[in-house]
Scaffold this motif. Structure first.
Motif, PDB file in Angstrom:
ATOM      1  N   SER A  78      -4.326 -56.280 -30.320  1.00 36.70           N
ATOM      2  CA  SER A  78      -5.011 -55.110 -29.779  1.00 36.70           C
ATOM      3  C   SER A  78      -6.162 -55.530 -28.875  1.00 36.70           C
ATOM      4  O   SER A  78      -6.878 -56.493 -29.166  1.00 36.70           O
ATOM      5  CB  SER A  78      -5.565 -54.239 -30.911  1.00 36.70           C
ATOM      6  OG  SER A  78      -4.534 -53.626 -31.634  1.00 36.70           O
ATOM      7  N   GLY A  79      -6.358 -54.782 -27.786  1.00 36.09           N
ATOM      8  CA  GLY A  79      -7.509 -55.011 -26.925  1.00 36.09           C
ATOM      9  C   GLY A  79      -8.783 -54.522 -27.580  1.00 36.09           C
ATOM     10  O   GLY A  79      -8.755 -53.766 -28.557  1.00 36.09           O
ATOM     11  N   GLU A  80      -9.913 -54.932 -27.027  1.00 31.86           N
ATOM     12  CA  GLU A  80     -11.208 -54.584 -27.617  1.00 31.86           C
ATOM     13  C   GLU A  80     -11.422 -53.071 -27.669  1.00 31.86           C
ATOM     14  O   GLU A  80     -11.952 -52.546 -28.642  1.00 31.86           O
ATOM     15  CB  GLU A  80     -12.337 -55.252 -26.834  1.00 31.86           C
ATOM     16  CG  GLU A  80     -12.409 -56.762 -27.000  1.00 31.86           C
ATOM     17  CD  GLU A  80     -13.065 -57.171 -28.318  1.00 31.86           C
ATOM     18  OE1 GLU A  80     -13.692 -56.324 -28.950  1.00 31.86           O
ATOM     19  OE2 GLU A  80     -12.934 -58.347 -28.696  1.00 31.86           O
ATOM     20  N   LYS A  81     -10.997 -52.352 -26.628  1.00 36.12           N
ATOM     21  CA  LYS A  81     -11.206 -50.897 -26.598  1.00 36.12           C
ATOM     22  C   LYS A  81     -10.409 -50.211 -27.703  1.00 36.12           C
ATOM     23  O   LYS A  81     -10.938 -49.363 -28.433  1.00 36.12           O
ATOM     24  CB  LYS A  81     -10.823 -50.341 -25.229  1.00 36.12           C
ATOM     25  CG  LYS A  81     -11.053 -48.843 -25.106  1.00 36.12           C
ATOM     26  CD  LYS A  81     -10.718 -48.345 -23.698  1.00 36.12           C
ATOM     27  CE  LYS A  81     -10.942 -46.843 -23.583  1.00 36.12           C
ATOM     28  NZ  LYS A  81     -10.607 -46.342 -22.216  1.00 36.12           N
ATOM     29  N   GLU A  82      -9.129 -50.573 -27.813  1.00 34.11           N
ATOM     30  CA  GLU A  82      -8.288 -49.965 -28.844  1.00 34.11           C
ATOM     31  C   GLU A  82      -8.777 -50.335 -30.235  1.00 34.11           C
ATOM     32  O   GLU A  82      -8.855 -49.491 -31.129  1.00 34.11           O
ATOM     33  CB  GLU A  82      -6.838 -50.404 -28.668  1.00 34.11           C
ATOM     34  CG  GLU A  82      -5.885 -49.823 -29.704  1.00 34.11           C
ATOM     35  CD  GLU A  82      -4.446 -50.234 -29.456  1.00 34.11           C
ATOM     36  OE1 GLU A  82      -3.955 -51.118 -30.173  1.00 34.11           O
ATOM     37  OE2 GLU A  82      -3.834 -49.662 -28.539  1.00 34.11           O
ATOM     38  N   LEU A  83      -9.127 -51.604 -30.426  1.00 33.80           N
ATOM     39  CA  LEU A  83      -9.611 -52.049 -31.723  1.00 33.80           C
ATOM     40  C   LEU A  83     -10.913 -51.343 -32.084  1.00 33.80           C
ATOM     41  O   LEU A  83     -11.111 -50.916 -33.232  1.00 33.80           O
ATOM     42  CB  LEU A  83      -9.815 -53.564 -31.695  1.00 33.80           C
ATOM     43  CG  LEU A  83     -10.096 -54.248 -33.028  1.00 33.80           C
ATOM     44  CD1 LEU A  83      -8.982 -53.983 -34.028  1.00 33.80           C
ATOM     45  CD2 LEU A  83     -10.268 -55.756 -32.818  1.00 33.80           C
ATOM     46  N   GLY A  84     -11.802 -51.194 -31.111  1.00 35.71           N
ATOM     47  CA  GLY A  84     -13.053 -50.494 -31.367  1.00 35.71           C
ATOM     48  C   GLY A  84     -12.822 -49.057 -31.784  1.00 35.71           C
ATOM     49  O   GLY A  84     -13.492 -48.537 -32.694  1.00 35.71           O
ATOM     50  N   PRO A 104     -12.155 -61.045 -33.471  1.00 30.63           N
ATOM     51  CA  PRO A 104     -12.818 -60.601 -32.248  1.00 30.63           C
ATOM     52  C   PRO A 104     -14.192 -60.016 -32.539  1.00 30.63           C
ATOM     53  O   PRO A 104     -14.516 -59.663 -33.683  1.00 30.63           O
ATOM     54  CB  PRO A 104     -11.861 -59.553 -31.689  1.00 30.63           C
ATOM     55  CG  PRO A 104     -11.060 -59.091 -32.852  1.00 30.63           C
ATOM     56  CD  PRO A 104     -10.947 -60.260 -33.765  1.00 30.63           C
ATOM     57  N   SER A 105     -14.989 -59.870 -31.505  1.00 26.06           N
ATOM     58  CA  SER A 105     -16.371 -59.429 -31.678  1.00 26.06           C
ATOM     59  C   SER A 105     -16.472 -58.059 -32.331  1.00 26.06           C
ATOM     60  O   SER A 105     -17.434 -57.775 -33.050  1.00 26.06           O
ATOM     61  CB  SER A 105     -17.084 -59.414 -30.328  1.00 26.06           C
ATOM     62  OG  SER A 105     -16.398 -58.573 -29.403  1.00 26.06           O
ATOM     63  N   ALA A 106     -15.475 -57.197 -32.093  1.00 23.39           N
ATOM     64  CA  ALA A 106     -15.516 -55.857 -32.680  1.00 23.39           C
ATOM     65  C   ALA A 106     -15.533 -55.888 -34.201  1.00 23.39           C
ATOM     66  O   ALA A 106     -15.979 -54.927 -34.852  1.00 23.39           O
ATOM     67  CB  ALA A 106     -14.321 -55.042 -32.197  1.00 23.39           C
ATOM     68  N   LEU A 107     -15.056 -56.978 -34.805  1.00 20.42           N
ATOM     69  CA  LEU A 107     -14.968 -57.078 -36.265  1.00 20.42           C
ATOM     70  C   LEU A 107     -16.098 -57.892 -36.882  1.00 20.42           C
ATOM     71  O   LEU A 107     -16.220 -57.951 -38.110  1.00 20.42           O
ATOM     72  CB  LEU A 107     -13.630 -57.718 -36.658  1.00 20.42           C
ATOM     73  CG  LEU A 107     -12.399 -56.822 -36.549  1.00 20.42           C
ATOM     74  CD1 LEU A 107     -11.132 -57.659 -36.572  1.00 20.42           C
ATOM     75  CD2 LEU A 107     -12.382 -55.801 -37.664  1.00 20.42           C
ATOM     76  N   ARG A 108     -16.910 -58.507 -36.062  1.00 25.17           N
ATOM     77  CA  ARG A 108     -17.864 -59.475 -36.612  1.00 25.17           C
ATOM     78  C   ARG A 108     -19.025 -58.845 -37.366  1.00 25.17           C
ATOM     79  O   ARG A 108     -19.729 -59.535 -38.111  1.00 25.17           O
ATOM     80  CB  ARG A 108     -18.366 -60.391 -35.487  1.00 25.17           C
ATOM     81  CG  ARG A 108     -17.265 -61.345 -35.016  1.00 25.17           C
ATOM     82  CD  ARG A 108     -17.661 -62.154 -33.813  1.00 25.17           C
ATOM     83  NE  ARG A 108     -16.488 -62.869 -33.286  1.00 25.17           N
ATOM     84  CZ  ARG A 108     -16.402 -63.339 -32.064  1.00 25.17           C
ATOM     85  NH1 ARG A 108     -17.411 -63.182 -31.216  1.00 25.17           N
ATOM     86  NH2 ARG A 108     -15.303 -63.954 -31.666  1.00 25.17           N
ATOM     87  N   ASP A 109     -19.252 -57.548 -37.176  1.00 27.97           N
ATOM     88  CA  ASP A 109     -20.309 -56.885 -37.933  1.00 27.97           C
ATOM     89  C   ASP A 109     -19.827 -56.374 -39.282  1.00 27.97           C
ATOM     90  O   ASP A 109     -20.639 -55.915 -40.093  1.00 27.97           O
ATOM     91  CB  ASP A 109     -20.889 -55.712 -37.129  1.00 27.97           C
ATOM     92  CG  ASP A 109     -21.674 -56.182 -35.914  1.00 27.97           C
ATOM     93  OD1 ASP A 109     -22.163 -57.339 -35.943  1.00 27.97           O
ATOM     94  OD2 ASP A 109     -21.785 -55.416 -34.940  1.00 27.97           O
ATOM     95  N   LEU A 110     -18.509 -56.432 -39.529  1.00 28.94           N
ATOM     96  CA  LEU A 110     -17.973 -55.991 -40.814  1.00 28.94           C
ATOM     97  C   LEU A 110     -18.089 -57.111 -41.840  1.00 28.94           C
ATOM     98  O   LEU A 110     -17.831 -58.281 -41.516  1.00 28.94           O
ATOM     99  CB  LEU A 110     -16.500 -55.614 -40.676  1.00 28.94           C
ATOM    100  CG  LEU A 110     -16.132 -54.181 -40.310  1.00 28.94           C
ATOM    101  CD1 LEU A 110     -14.617 -54.046 -40.265  1.00 28.94           C
ATOM    102  CD2 LEU A 110     -16.721 -53.185 -41.282  1.00 28.94           C
ATOM    103  N   PRO A 111     -18.442 -56.797 -43.099  1.00 31.50           N
ATOM    104  CA  PRO A 111     -18.322 -57.816 -44.149  1.00 31.50           C
ATOM    105  C   PRO A 111     -16.893 -58.338 -44.206  1.00 31.50           C
ATOM    106  O   PRO A 111     -15.946 -57.577 -44.036  1.00 31.50           O
ATOM    107  CB  PRO A 111     -18.691 -57.051 -45.420  1.00 31.50           C
ATOM    108  CG  PRO A 111     -19.504 -55.895 -44.952  1.00 31.50           C
ATOM    109  CD  PRO A 111     -18.945 -55.518 -43.619  1.00 31.50           C
TER     110      PRO A 111
END
Length: 497
Positions: A78-84, A104-111
């Motif tokens: 998935s691209g960053e937009k779709e994943l976000g 990816p960076s979109a997931l890095r704030d999740l535990p």
């Protein structure tokens, strides 16, 4: 509801459960690894799973279901937009991934919880970055009702942002049990497939299906005809694939006697996610003596119909409704079509315990997807043969062509085109025509790019097999057809040069 996976605790836990390449788990090892992760998920409603084609993905989903949490499989492509969008919409409490996977960076704030499949019987999995306190002891399957969410699987988003289909535990259980009835699927079966694990075909049917039966699955990691040969020769009894995979098999068979022999010994070959061209059916049967059976389902409904293992494997059909599933065809105004004449085209509507409970955070879309009397509008167009077999002719939005007063399904024209020796791949669409309303357009990948078949040649070919009003009026030649991860042709991407 009873346990989704009784084989995890039925006392015969030394049986093989999962194998990915040279890594495998028995049922005892799977229970230990999954429960070590499940202890860390207690109290969470939804968790994301980084769904690579790996052992860790299967363990993660089983762990979530054992913990009573809903798993949200994420497509690693998935691209960053779709994943976000998916993460904002589903709001998972944490993400499960294999140790060492770079997210990816979109997931890095999740535990993050690393899924340690090597825990085996040594106790709770080691996890350096998981903030959830360590607990000890067993992790029996959480109490959950039939309608509690098991999975939130996102649609492809062809008409807007992807929507999260909430699949309850009853839908997973009833679909897999109905397929067990239709396919005579037991704990003695060994399934081989190479499908992605972020959608219902690869994950629900391909991983959770064998585990519910108490059988085993061998995942190829990446599909190859060599892998299929190896696993079927090594004791696998069933093969699941999509039409692209079976097309590759059909192409390889003339020069690969080992593949033909391996397929001829399989108990069941199943194709799904899109229609398998009749030409590929015939080539596989001719080389192996086996007939591929097809089934029909979608994210929101799981499985609706299938050709039965003890029924007639009729190429071009998806069989009959599964136990517990009601199916009807309707006109554009919603009027049911009562006749099973093999000609009357209508939209498929279904209802039953296999259905999703709704789109996450989208009550408007959920309401629009159902009729007032509770039938789900699939958007797929089909006819029914006199004996009840369903033949899908295409999607209402892209495959129903209204030409010269006729309603024409693109699928049957595509099958006819594929019977022409000069056609390697084919897709059919409609475009506006001042006289006919819509004219039929064929998009062809020629077998020989230097000598592609002409418009007149293909028109005559189709007219001789179907009817004159179904012949293509325009033909475009392409080097390849645009496809998604499941091998489905993306017709909205087909445009003139």
């Amino acid at each position: 509801m009873s346990s989704l996976f009784p084989a995890l605790t039925d006392g015969r836990t030394d049986r093989p459960a999962l194998r990915f390449g040279d890594r495998s788990l028995t049922y005892a090892e799977l229970a230990t690894a999954a429960d070590a992760v499940a202890r860390r998920l207690a109290g969470h409603a939804r968790v994301a799973v980084w769904a690579t084609p790996a052992l860790e993905t299967a363990v993660a989903v089983v762990a979530a279901l054992r913990a009573g949490a809903a798993a949200v499989p994420l497509n690693p492509k998935s691209g960053e937009k779709e994943l976000g969008h998916i993460l904002t919409d589903s709001a998972p409490a944490l993400v499960l991934a294999a140790p060492g996977d770079e997210l990816p960076s979109a997931l890095r704030d999740l535990p993050r919880v690393d899924v340690d499949v090597d825990a085996r019987a040594t106790g709770p999995a080691h996890e350096a970055t998981d903030p959830t306190p360590e607990t000890t002891g067993s992790a029996p399957e959480a109490e959950a009702s039939d309608d509690d969410p098991a999975l939130v699987v996102y649609t492809s988003g062809t008409t807007g942002p992807p929507k999260g289909a909430v699949l309850p535990r009853r839908a997973v259980a009833t679909t897999l049990d109905a397929l067990a009835d239709a396919w005579q699927w037991t704990g003695d079966d060994v399934l081989v497939h190479g499908l992605p694990l972020f959608h219902v075909h690869g994950l629900v049917l391909g991983i959770l299906g064998p585990l519910r039966r108490g059988g085993s699955v061998r995942h190829l990691g990446r599909f190859s005809t060599e892998g299929v040969t190896r696993e079927l020769e090594g004791g696998a009894t069933m093969l699941f694939g999509v039409p692209t995979m079976y097309h590759r098999i059909a192409e390889a068979l003339p020069g690969d006697p080992a593949l033909a022999k391996a397929l001829s010994g399989a108990r069941l070959l199943v194709s799904g996610s899109a229609a398998l061209p009749v030409h590929d059916h015939e080539r596989i049967t001719s080389a192996t003596g086996q007939r591929v059976i097809e089934r029909y389902g979608m994210t929101e409904t799981l499985m609706n119909t299938s050709v039965r293992a003890d029924g007639e494997p009729r190429p071009g059909t998806v069989g009959v409704p599964l136990p517990g599933v009601e199916l009807r065809l309707v006109e554009e105004d919603g009027t049911p079509i009562p006749s099973y004449d093999g000609e009357s085209v209508g939209e498929i509507q279904v209802r039953g315990p296999n259905l999703f409970t709704g789109y996450l955070n989208r009550p408007d879309a959920t309401a629009a997807a159902f009729t007032a009397d509770g039938w789900f509008r699939t958007g797929d167009m089909a006819v029914r043969d006199p004996d009840g077999y369903v033949r899908i002719v295409g999607r209402k939005a892209t495959d129903l062509i209204k030409s010269g007063g006729y309603k024409i399904g693109a699928g049957e024209i595509e099958n006819a085109l594929l019977e022409h020796p000069g056609v390697r791949e084919a897709a059919v669409t409609g475009e506006p025509d001042p006289d006919l309303g819509e004219r039929i357009v064929a998009w062809i990948v020629p077998a020989d790019p230097a000598a592609p078949p002409t418009v007149q040649e293909l028109a005559d070919h189709v007219a001789s097999r179907l009817a004159p009003h179904k012949r293509p009026r325009v033909v475009h030649h392409l080097a390849s057809l645009p496809r998604n991860d499941m091998g489905k042709i993306m017709k909205r991407a087909l445009t003139r040069d």
